[in-house]
Design a protein around this motif. Structure first.
Motif, PDB file in Angstrom:
ATOM      1  N   PHE A 140      12.877  20.115 -37.827  1.00 34.72           N
ATOM      2  CA  PHE A 140      13.171  20.736 -38.565  1.00 34.72           C
ATOM      3  C   PHE A 140      14.741  20.951 -38.242  1.00 34.72           C
ATOM      4  O   PHE A 140      15.701  21.256 -38.847  1.00 34.72           O
ATOM      5  CB  PHE A 140      13.061  22.115 -39.043  1.00 34.72           C
ATOM      6  CG  PHE A 140      11.714  21.941 -39.864  1.00 34.72           C
ATOM      7  CD1 PHE A 140      11.713  21.576 -41.585  1.00 34.72           C
ATOM      8  CD2 PHE A 140      10.631  22.173 -38.967  1.00 34.72           C
ATOM      9  CE1 PHE A 140      10.796  21.255 -42.432  1.00 34.72           C
ATOM     10  CE2 PHE A 140       9.453  21.882 -40.613  1.00 34.72           C
ATOM     11  CZ  PHE A 140       9.254  21.303 -41.506  1.00 34.72           C
ATOM     12  N   TRP A 171      18.190  21.376 -50.408  1.00 35.98           N
ATOM     13  CA  TRP A 171      17.214  22.518 -50.344  1.00 35.98           C
ATOM     14  C   TRP A 171      17.487  23.474 -49.612  1.00 35.98           C
ATOM     15  O   TRP A 171      18.070  24.579 -50.033  1.00 35.98           O
ATOM     16  CB  TRP A 171      15.920  23.023 -50.091  1.00 35.98           C
ATOM     17  CG  TRP A 171      15.633  24.014 -50.644  1.00 35.98           C
ATOM     18  CD1 TRP A 171      14.131  24.623 -49.785  1.00 35.98           C
ATOM     19  CD2 TRP A 171      15.126  24.396 -52.322  1.00 35.98           C
ATOM     20  NE1 TRP A 171      14.094  25.874 -50.383  1.00 35.98           N
ATOM     21  CE2 TRP A 171      14.475  25.113 -51.859  1.00 35.98           C
ATOM     22  CE3 TRP A 171      15.361  23.579 -53.121  1.00 35.98           C
ATOM     23  CZ2 TRP A 171      13.998  26.501 -52.956  1.00 35.98           C
ATOM     24  CZ3 TRP A 171      14.987  24.089 -53.698  1.00 35.98           C
ATOM     25  CH2 TRP A 171      14.591  25.962 -54.197  1.00 35.98           C
ATOM     26  N   LEU A 172      18.856  23.673 -48.319  1.00 33.11           N
ATOM     27  CA  LEU A 172      18.531  24.771 -47.521  1.00 33.11           C
ATOM     28  C   LEU A 172      20.508  24.634 -47.941  1.00 33.11           C
ATOM     29  O   LEU A 172      21.093  25.769 -46.927  1.00 33.11           O
ATOM     30  CB  LEU A 172      18.247  24.346 -45.866  1.00 33.11           C
ATOM     31  CG  LEU A 172      17.195  24.187 -45.340  1.00 33.11           C
ATOM     32  CD1 LEU A 172      17.297  23.552 -44.277  1.00 33.11           C
ATOM     33  CD2 LEU A 172      16.738  25.171 -45.499  1.00 33.11           C
ATOM     34  N   ALA A 176      11.427  15.650 -46.432  1.00 39.27           N
ATOM     35  CA  ALA A 176      12.794  15.739 -45.403  1.00 39.27           C
ATOM     36  C   ALA A 176      13.562  14.787 -45.648  1.00 39.27           C
ATOM     37  O   ALA A 176      14.899  15.633 -45.777  1.00 39.27           O
ATOM     38  CB  ALA A 176      12.121  14.631 -43.996  1.00 39.27           C
ATOM     39  N   ALA A 187       6.750  20.673 -45.811  1.00 41.29           N
ATOM     40  CA  ALA A 187       7.674  21.319 -46.210  1.00 41.29           C
ATOM     41  C   ALA A 187       7.288  22.475 -47.621  1.00 41.29           C
ATOM     42  O   ALA A 187       8.048  21.431 -48.458  1.00 41.29           O
ATOM     43  CB  ALA A 187       8.974  20.927 -45.737  1.00 41.29           C
ATOM     44  N   ALA A 244       8.854  24.666 -50.095  1.00 42.45           N
ATOM     45  CA  ALA A 244      10.135  25.370 -50.927  1.00 42.45           C
ATOM     46  C   ALA A 244      10.505  26.884 -50.787  1.00 42.45           C
ATOM     47  O   ALA A 244       8.793  27.403 -51.318  1.00 42.45           O
ATOM     48  CB  ALA A 244      11.010  25.025 -51.746  1.00 42.45           C
ATOM     49  N   ARG A 269      20.770  25.485 -38.451  1.00 41.14           N
ATOM     50  CA  ARG A 269      18.955  25.837 -38.490  1.00 41.14           C
ATOM     51  C   ARG A 269      18.555  26.465 -37.612  1.00 41.14           C
ATOM     52  O   ARG A 269      18.706  26.343 -36.465  1.00 41.14           O
ATOM     53  CB  ARG A 269      18.650  24.800 -38.811  1.00 41.14           C
ATOM     54  CG  ARG A 269      18.771  23.498 -39.762  1.00 41.14           C
ATOM     55  CD  ARG A 269      18.417  22.909 -39.879  1.00 41.14           C
ATOM     56  NE  ARG A 269      18.070  21.771 -40.831  1.00 41.14           N
ATOM     57  CZ  ARG A 269      17.539  20.333 -41.590  1.00 41.14           C
ATOM     58  NH1 ARG A 269      16.656  20.206 -41.493  1.00 41.14           N
ATOM     59  NH2 ARG A 269      18.321  20.169 -43.026  1.00 41.14           N
ATOM     60  N   ILE A 288      12.607  27.231 -45.596  1.00 37.76           N
ATOM     61  CA  ILE A 288      11.251  26.093 -45.526  1.00 37.76           C
ATOM     62  C   ILE A 288      10.453  26.947 -45.412  1.00 37.76           C
ATOM     63  O   ILE A 288      10.819  27.402 -43.859  1.00 37.76           O
ATOM     64  CB  ILE A 288      11.822  24.621 -45.069  1.00 37.76           C
ATOM     65  CG1 ILE A 288      12.687  24.178 -45.765  1.00 37.76           C
ATOM     66  CG2 ILE A 288      10.363  23.949 -44.751  1.00 37.76           C
ATOM     67  CD1 ILE A 288      13.541  22.814 -45.604  1.00 37.76           C
ATOM     68  N   LEU A 335       8.577  19.702 -50.320  1.00 36.19           N
ATOM     69  CA  LEU A 335      10.080  18.803 -50.199  1.00 36.19           C
ATOM     70  C   LEU A 335       9.834  18.165 -48.960  1.00 36.19           C
ATOM     71  O   LEU A 335       9.700  18.134 -48.058  1.00 36.19           O
ATOM     72  CB  LEU A 335      11.289  19.531 -49.141  1.00 36.19           C
ATOM     73  CG  LEU A 335      11.323  21.043 -50.274  1.00 36.19           C
ATOM     74  CD1 LEU A 335      12.461  22.040 -49.642  1.00 36.19           C
ATOM     75  CD2 LEU A 335      12.153  20.473 -51.685  1.00 36.19           C
ATOM     76  N   ASP A 389      15.224  15.881 -48.247  1.00 31.92           N
ATOM     77  CA  ASP A 389      15.651  16.869 -49.416  1.00 31.92           C
ATOM     78  C   ASP A 389      16.717  18.213 -48.844  1.00 31.92           C
ATOM     79  O   ASP A 389      16.725  18.818 -49.297  1.00 31.92           O
ATOM     80  CB  ASP A 389      14.964  16.908 -50.555  1.00 31.92           C
ATOM     81  CG  ASP A 389      15.115  16.076 -51.291  1.00 31.92           C
ATOM     82  OD1 ASP A 389      15.671  15.384 -51.687  1.00 31.92           O
ATOM     83  OD2 ASP A 389      13.361  15.730 -51.763  1.00 31.92           O
ATOM     84  N   TRP A 390      15.853  18.388 -47.417  1.00 27.43           N
ATOM     85  CA  TRP A 390      15.861  19.232 -46.449  1.00 27.43           C
ATOM     86  C   TRP A 390      17.158  20.296 -46.197  1.00 27.43           C
ATOM     87  O   TRP A 390      16.668  21.518 -46.630  1.00 27.43           O
ATOM     88  CB  TRP A 390      14.684  19.152 -45.258  1.00 27.43           C
ATOM     89  CG  TRP A 390      13.450  19.217 -45.152  1.00 27.43           C
ATOM     90  CD1 TRP A 390      12.739  18.888 -46.396  1.00 27.43           C
ATOM     91  CD2 TRP A 390      13.041  19.149 -43.892  1.00 27.43           C
ATOM     92  NE1 TRP A 390      11.584  18.771 -45.368  1.00 27.43           N
ATOM     93  CE2 TRP A 390      11.755  18.307 -44.289  1.00 27.43           C
ATOM     94  CE3 TRP A 390      13.363  18.450 -42.346  1.00 27.43           C
ATOM     95  CZ2 TRP A 390      10.566  17.783 -43.448  1.00 27.43           C
ATOM     96  CZ3 TRP A 390      12.425  18.246 -41.730  1.00 27.43           C
ATOM     97  CH2 TRP A 390      10.875  17.980 -41.615  1.00 27.43           C
TER      98      TRP A 390
END
Length: 220
Positions: A18, A174-175, A168, A126, A128, A50, A97, A166, A170-171
């Motif tokens: 991640f 989303w974050l 990868a 992963a 959400a 992150r 995540i 999710l 879209d990580w």
């Protein structure tokens, strides 16, 4: 819904996957029977940095006076998350995540006997999530919930709900690192994204542990 899961990926590998900076107080892995209120691995971001941190699995709204002051909020429904007072601010500002190797779900027979299934993907999943910091004087807890949605066709054979998973790509969205539009991600994964098999009923106990919990058995 999602009420129990397994995480077996080593912490260093999780942080690398991640691209997240790991905290020093992360839970031990592997854990084949992660239960509500346990401390779990969570990826969060401030938009530039992150972090892989530990959080309580069980969201704590601001009006809870103690962690057990109301219902245990381990899941947040995608369909209502933006309207529910407990989750709406976190949905806008504090998405996260939750990495898992797989999760458990249960079916019942005519007598009400619960039969567990283990659901997994080809790689680490992963999920959400949303989180908030709950603070009461000297007590401060970061707590989270898993976002769920209606099950896809394959999963509906076991349960009518499933976690939002999710990919990868879209990580970052989303974050909150890639602008707006995270609401479009709250949907069921494709049928082919997950496989599942029956596992031993010993996982029905939250005290059970060990890799044998995820081993397939013949369905009754």
């Amino acid at each position: 819904m999602c009420g129990r899961f397994a995480i077996t990926l080593p912490t260093d590998a999780m942080a690398q996957l991640f691209a997240a900076r790991p905290a020093n107080d992360l839970p031990e892995v592997p854990n084949y029977n992660v239960c509500p209120t346990n401390r779990i691995h969570v990826v969060k971001s401030d938009g530039a940095d992150r972090q892989l941190v530990a959080m309580r699995w069980g969201f704590l709204p601001h009006w809870y006076k103690t962690p057990s002051d109301g219902p245990l909020l381990i899941n947040a429904r995608a369909e209502t998350i933006a309207q529910k007072p407990a989750f709406r601010k976190a949905c806008r500002e504090r998405r996260c995540i939750i990495p898992v190797t797989g999760f458990y779900e249960w079916t019942k027979d005519a007598e009400g006997t619960r039969f567990p299934w283990y659901i997994q993907g080809a790689e680490t999943l992963a999920m959400a999530g949303v989180w908030r910091r709950w603070d009461r004087g000297e007590d401060a807890v970061e707590a989270c919930a898993i976002v769920t949605t209606g099950a896809n066709r394959a999963m509906s054979a076991i349960h009518h709900r499933m976690p939002v998973i999710l990919p990868a790509d879209d990580w970052a969205l989303w974050l909150g690192e890639a602008g707006h539009g995270a609401a479009t991600l709250m949907k069921a994964a494709p049928d082919e994204a997950l496989t599942f098999h029956r596992v031993d009923r010993k996982v029905n106990s939250n005290r059970a542990s060990g890799p044998e919990l995820i081993e397939p058995i013949e369905a009754d």
